[in-house]
Design a protein around this motif. Structure first.
Motif, PDB file in Angstrom:
ATOM      1  N   VAL A  17      13.624  -5.797  18.800  1.00  0.00           N
ATOM      2  CA  VAL A  17      12.240  -5.927  18.362  1.00  0.00           C
ATOM      3  C   VAL A  17      11.770  -4.572  17.850  1.00  0.00           C
ATOM      4  O   VAL A  17      12.003  -3.550  18.495  1.00  0.00           O
ATOM      5  CB  VAL A  17      11.317  -6.387  19.516  1.00  0.00           C
ATOM      6  N   LYS A  18      11.128  -4.559  16.668  1.00  0.00           N
ATOM      7  CA  LYS A  18      10.498  -3.354  16.154  1.00  0.00           C
ATOM      8  C   LYS A  18       8.990  -3.548  16.135  1.00  0.00           C
ATOM      9  O   LYS A  18       8.502  -4.615  15.767  1.00  0.00           O
ATOM     10  CB  LYS A  18      11.007  -3.022  14.752  1.00  0.00           C
ATOM     11  N   VAL A  19       8.262  -2.510  16.526  1.00  0.00           N
ATOM     12  CA  VAL A  19       6.812  -2.588  16.682  1.00  0.00           C
ATOM     13  C   VAL A  19       6.142  -1.666  15.671  1.00  0.00           C
ATOM     14  O   VAL A  19       6.578  -0.524  15.477  1.00  0.00           O
ATOM     15  CB  VAL A  19       6.399  -2.198  18.113  1.00  0.00           C
ATOM     16  N   PHE A  20       5.063  -2.149  15.036  1.00  0.00           N
ATOM     17  CA  PHE A  20       4.327  -1.373  14.047  1.00  0.00           C
ATOM     18  C   PHE A  20       2.828  -1.518  14.308  1.00  0.00           C
ATOM     19  O   PHE A  20       2.382  -2.480  14.929  1.00  0.00           O
ATOM     20  CB  PHE A  20       4.597  -1.873  12.619  1.00  0.00           C
ATOM     21  N   PHE A  21       2.044  -0.543  13.819  1.00  0.00           N
ATOM     22  CA  PHE A  21       0.606  -0.711  13.822  1.00  0.00           C
ATOM     23  C   PHE A  21       0.026  -0.149  12.533  1.00  0.00           C
ATOM     24  O   PHE A  21       0.646   0.649  11.840  1.00  0.00           O
ATOM     25  CB  PHE A  21      -0.052  -0.072  15.055  1.00  0.00           C
ATOM     26  N   LEU A  22      -1.201  -0.608  12.212  1.00  0.00           N
ATOM     27  CA  LEU A  22      -1.871  -0.227  10.968  1.00  0.00           C
ATOM     28  C   LEU A  22      -3.350  -0.039  11.278  1.00  0.00           C
ATOM     29  O   LEU A  22      -3.923  -0.751  12.104  1.00  0.00           O
ATOM     30  CB  LEU A  22      -1.661  -1.309   9.914  1.00  0.00           C
ATOM     31  N   THR A  23      -3.980   0.929  10.608  1.00  0.00           N
ATOM     32  CA  THR A  23      -5.411   1.154  10.752  1.00  0.00           C
ATOM     33  C   THR A  23      -6.069   1.084   9.383  1.00  0.00           C
ATOM     34  O   THR A  23      -5.467   1.482   8.375  1.00  0.00           O
ATOM     35  CB  THR A  23      -5.703   2.507  11.414  1.00  0.00           C
ATOM     36  N   SER A  24      -7.303   0.599   9.329  1.00  0.00           N
ATOM     37  CA  SER A  24      -8.002   0.453   8.050  1.00  0.00           C
ATOM     38  C   SER A  24      -8.664   1.738   7.592  1.00  0.00           C
ATOM     39  O   SER A  24      -9.127   1.834   6.460  1.00  0.00           O
ATOM     40  CB  SER A  24      -9.067  -0.645   8.160  1.00  0.00           C
ATOM     41  N   THR A  25      -8.717   2.770   8.460  1.00  0.00           N
ATOM     42  CA  THR A  25      -9.289   4.062   8.084  1.00  0.00           C
ATOM     43  C   THR A  25      -8.360   5.183   8.540  1.00  0.00           C
ATOM     44  O   THR A  25      -7.591   5.011   9.489  1.00  0.00           O
ATOM     45  CB  THR A  25     -10.673   4.267   8.729  1.00  0.00           C
ATOM     46  N   SER A  26      -8.424   6.317   7.884  1.00  0.00           N
ATOM     47  CA  SER A  26      -7.568   7.454   8.224  1.00  0.00           C
ATOM     48  C   SER A  26      -8.237   8.308   9.304  1.00  0.00           C
ATOM     49  O   SER A  26      -9.413   8.645   9.190  1.00  0.00           O
ATOM     50  CB  SER A  26      -7.300   8.315   6.988  1.00  0.00           C
ATOM     51  N   PHE A  27      -7.497   8.625  10.330  1.00  0.00           N
ATOM     52  CA  PHE A  27      -7.998   9.547  11.352  1.00  0.00           C
ATOM     53  C   PHE A  27      -6.834  10.029  12.208  1.00  0.00           C
ATOM     54  O   PHE A  27      -5.714   9.545  12.094  1.00  0.00           O
ATOM     55  CB  PHE A  27      -9.079   8.901  12.229  1.00  0.00           C
ATOM     56  N   CYS A  28      -7.133  11.017  13.047  1.00  0.00           N
ATOM     57  CA  CYS A  28      -6.095  11.572  13.925  1.00  0.00           C
ATOM     58  C   CYS A  28      -6.132  10.834  15.259  1.00  0.00           C
ATOM     59  O   CYS A  28      -7.195  10.546  15.797  1.00  0.00           O
ATOM     60  CB  CYS A  28      -6.329  13.062  14.139  1.00  0.00           C
ATOM     61  N   MET A  29      -4.950  10.527  15.787  1.00  0.00           N
ATOM     62  CA  MET A  29      -4.880   9.695  16.975  1.00  0.00           C
ATOM     63  C   MET A  29      -3.722  10.114  17.872  1.00  0.00           C
ATOM     64  O   MET A  29      -2.695  10.583  17.404  1.00  0.00           O
ATOM     65  CB  MET A  29      -4.702   8.226  16.567  1.00  0.00           C
ATOM     66  N   LYS A  30      -3.936   9.947  19.152  1.00  0.00           N
ATOM     67  CA  LYS A  30      -2.886  10.112  20.158  1.00  0.00           C
ATOM     68  C   LYS A  30      -2.435   8.715  20.567  1.00  0.00           C
ATOM     69  O   LYS A  30      -3.256   7.873  20.935  1.00  0.00           O
ATOM     70  CB  LYS A  30      -3.424  10.879  21.358  1.00  0.00           C
ATOM     71  N   THR A  52      -1.718  12.163  12.347  1.00  0.00           N
ATOM     72  CA  THR A  52      -2.781  11.724  11.462  1.00  0.00           C
ATOM     73  C   THR A  52      -2.359  10.404  10.838  1.00  0.00           C
ATOM     74  O   THR A  52      -1.362  10.341  10.134  1.00  0.00           O
ATOM     75  CB  THR A  52      -3.058  12.766  10.364  1.00  0.00           C
ATOM     76  N   LEU A  53      -3.114   9.359  11.125  1.00  0.00           N
ATOM     77  CA  LEU A  53      -2.773   8.035  10.631  1.00  0.00           C
ATOM     78  C   LEU A  53      -3.425   7.809   9.276  1.00  0.00           C
ATOM     79  O   LEU A  53      -4.610   8.095   9.090  1.00  0.00           O
ATOM     80  CB  LEU A  53      -3.264   6.968  11.608  1.00  0.00           C
ATOM     81  N   ARG A  54      -2.651   7.312   8.337  1.00  0.00           N
ATOM     82  CA  ARG A  54      -3.169   7.055   6.997  1.00  0.00           C
ATOM     83  C   ARG A  54      -3.624   5.604   6.905  1.00  0.00           C
ATOM     84  O   ARG A  54      -2.994   4.697   7.447  1.00  0.00           O
ATOM     85  CB  ARG A  54      -2.084   7.348   5.955  1.00  0.00           C
ATOM     86  N   ALA A  55      -4.703   5.404   6.177  1.00  0.00           N
ATOM     87  CA  ALA A  55      -5.303   4.074   6.086  1.00  0.00           C
ATOM     88  C   ALA A  55      -4.367   3.084   5.407  1.00  0.00           C
ATOM     89  O   ALA A  55      -3.667   3.422   4.446  1.00  0.00           O
ATOM     90  CB  ALA A  55      -6.625   4.150   5.316  1.00  0.00           C
ATOM     91  N   ASN A  56      -4.349   1.860   5.950  1.00  0.00           N
ATOM     92  CA  ASN A  56      -3.658   0.721   5.334  1.00  0.00           C
ATOM     93  C   ASN A  56      -2.164   0.961   5.112  1.00  0.00           C
ATOM     94  O   ASN A  56      -1.597   0.538   4.117  1.00  0.00           O
ATOM     95  CB  ASN A  56      -4.334   0.358   4.005  1.00  0.00           C
ATOM     96  N   GLN A  57      -1.547   1.672   6.039  1.00  0.00           N
ATOM     97  CA  GLN A  57      -0.102   1.898   5.960  1.00  0.00           C
ATOM     98  C   GLN A  57       0.522   1.585   7.318  1.00  0.00           C
ATOM     99  O   GLN A  57       0.123   2.144   8.339  1.00  0.00           O
ATOM    100  CB  GLN A  57       0.192   3.344   5.571  1.00  0.00           C
ATOM    101  N   TRP A  58       1.490   0.688   7.317  1.00  0.00           N
ATOM    102  CA  TRP A  58       2.175   0.340   8.559  1.00  0.00           C
ATOM    103  C   TRP A  58       2.975   1.526   9.068  1.00  0.00           C
ATOM    104  O   TRP A  58       3.718   2.149   8.317  1.00  0.00           O
ATOM    105  CB  TRP A  58       3.093  -0.860   8.353  1.00  0.00           C
ATOM    106  N   VAL A  59       2.806   1.835  10.344  1.00  0.00           N
ATOM    107  CA  VAL A  59       3.511   2.943  10.989  1.00  0.00           C
ATOM    108  C   VAL A  59       4.395   2.374  12.092  1.00  0.00           C
ATOM    109  O   VAL A  59       3.939   1.574  12.918  1.00  0.00           O
ATOM    110  CB  VAL A  59       2.521   3.963  11.583  1.00  0.00           C
ATOM    111  N   SER A  60       5.645   2.790  12.107  1.00  0.00           N
ATOM    112  CA  SER A  60       6.588   2.300  13.113  1.00  0.00           C
ATOM    113  C   SER A  60       6.359   3.000  14.446  1.00  0.00           C
ATOM    114  O   SER A  60       6.262   4.223  14.513  1.00  0.00           O
ATOM    115  CB  SER A  60       8.026   2.532  12.637  1.00  0.00           C
TER     116      SER A  60
END
Length: 352
Positions: free
Chosen positions: A71-84, A106-114
């Motif tokens: 299983v691979k897990v991803f998340f996405l955010t609709s706005t860019s911000f820094c996150m732990k 730093t998470l970029r908006a609308n991009q799936w991150v593994s």
């Protein structure tokens, strides 16, 4: 939307003093073996995908189920911000949570991150009802913490920055004029320019035309030159999102490394299917390693047939450039159709 069979639990809290929003999200996926069982004996190219939107948050979550119980897990955010971020997973028949990762980014908006890969090392056929629990802890950091932690940049002394910024509008003690390509003049100060840029310093160290006439003529558009000078005086770039690719060229010319990094982040935040190839070529031209990595990850997470239809892709002339893309995304996550598309694209460029 969340499947009726899935459940999402959200617990949100805010630390006003430290400026941190904390999201504790638990995604329960029941009867995990029924999703995986048809694919147990297939290769990794075969998978099932589930996506959920977490209500009352900017987040979406995604899992990909592969053959051999991965299983691979991803998340996405609709706005860019820094996150732990931290993530734990647990099967109902295990006595403890299994920890995956914890980091600042730093998470970029609308991009799936593994988030990572999970291997379910047990006999799925023995338990027909075992749910999978995915527990996310997402801490959205304040602007100040972002600067201190994510960017590793010391917080500026705001009053000093503002005072130096005023020098650009107060020409009482200016001793040099800088002109844009359109002939617009900016009054500046040799000492400030020289201490910030080795290239600008060179104008004033010898018997150059600039040093004699106290005029520096440039090829930059007025808005680009204004942004460069604003950064030189204040270490800030409030308009970086307007034209980061143009500002990047000027930053590279004047050897303003931190301004290059700011442009690099802006370019990464505005990645789209249409501009991904052009951005990757720009990143390689100016050796922006972080932007190269983020752009390749973006391309990897998008349907490749859409990337191939863009004008940027059609303008590629280098077989080596396509080969580098293939080498990066050709792993167990690539679909068989994408392999065919990549091979055809490589052949097309070879025949140009």
């Amino acid at each position: 939307m969340v499947d009726n069979s899935d459940t999402i639990y959200l617990d949100k809290s805010t630390d006003i003093k430290d400026g941190i929003d904390t999201y504790n999200i638990t995604w329960t996926i029941p009867i995990i073996n029924q999703l995986l069982k048809p694919y147990i004996f297939y290769s990794d190219n075969y998978c099932v995908v589930k996506v959920v939107k977490v209500p009352d948050t900017p987040f979406q979550l995604k899992v990909r189920y592969y053959g051999n119980a991965k299983v691979k897990v991803f998340f996405l955010t609709s706005t860019s911000f820094c996150m732990k971020l931290s993530l734990k997973f647990k099967l109902a028949d295990l006595s403890k949570d299994l920890f995956i990762m914890k980091y600042y980014d730093t998470l970029r908006a609308n991009q799936w991150v593994s988030c990572g890969k999970i291997t379910l090392n047990h006999d799925l056929s023995c338990n027909t009802t075992a749910p999978l629990y995915l527990s996310f802890k997402l801490m959205k950091l304040s602007h100040a913490l972002k600067a201190a932690i994510c960017s590793n940049i010391p917080l500026p002394y705001i009053e000093l920055s503002e005072d130096f910024g005023n020098l650009l509008t107060d020409d009482s003690f200016s001793d040099v004029t800088i002109k844009s390509a359109e002939g617009i003049e900016f009054k500046a100060h040799k000492n400030v320019l020289a201490v910030r840029s080795k290239v600008l310093r060179a104008h004033f160290e010898h018997s150059t035309k600039e040093n004699i006439t106290n005029v520096v003529e440039t090829l930059w558009d007025t808005e680009v030159l204004r942004d460069v000078l604003t950064f030189v005086y204040t270490d800030k770039v409030p308009r970086v999102d307007d034209a980061p690719e143009k500002l990047l060229v000027a930053a590279d010319y004047y050897q303003l490394d931190r301004l290059k990094s700011v442009c690099e982040e802006a370019l990464s935040n505005r990645l789209t299917v249409e501009n991904a190839i052009d951005t990757l070529q720009l990143a390689e031209q100016y050796s922006l390693n972080a932007l190269i990595q983020s752009t390749l990850n973006f391309i990897k997470n998008e349907p490749f047939k859409l990337i191939k239809e863009t004008q940027g892709w059609k303008n590629i002339q280098s077989v080596e450039f396509i080969q580098r893309i293939i080498d990066f995304i050709f792993d167990d996550e690539i679909e068989i159709n994408d392999v065919d598309i990549l091979a055809a694209a490589l052949n097309e460029v070879s025949l140009k």
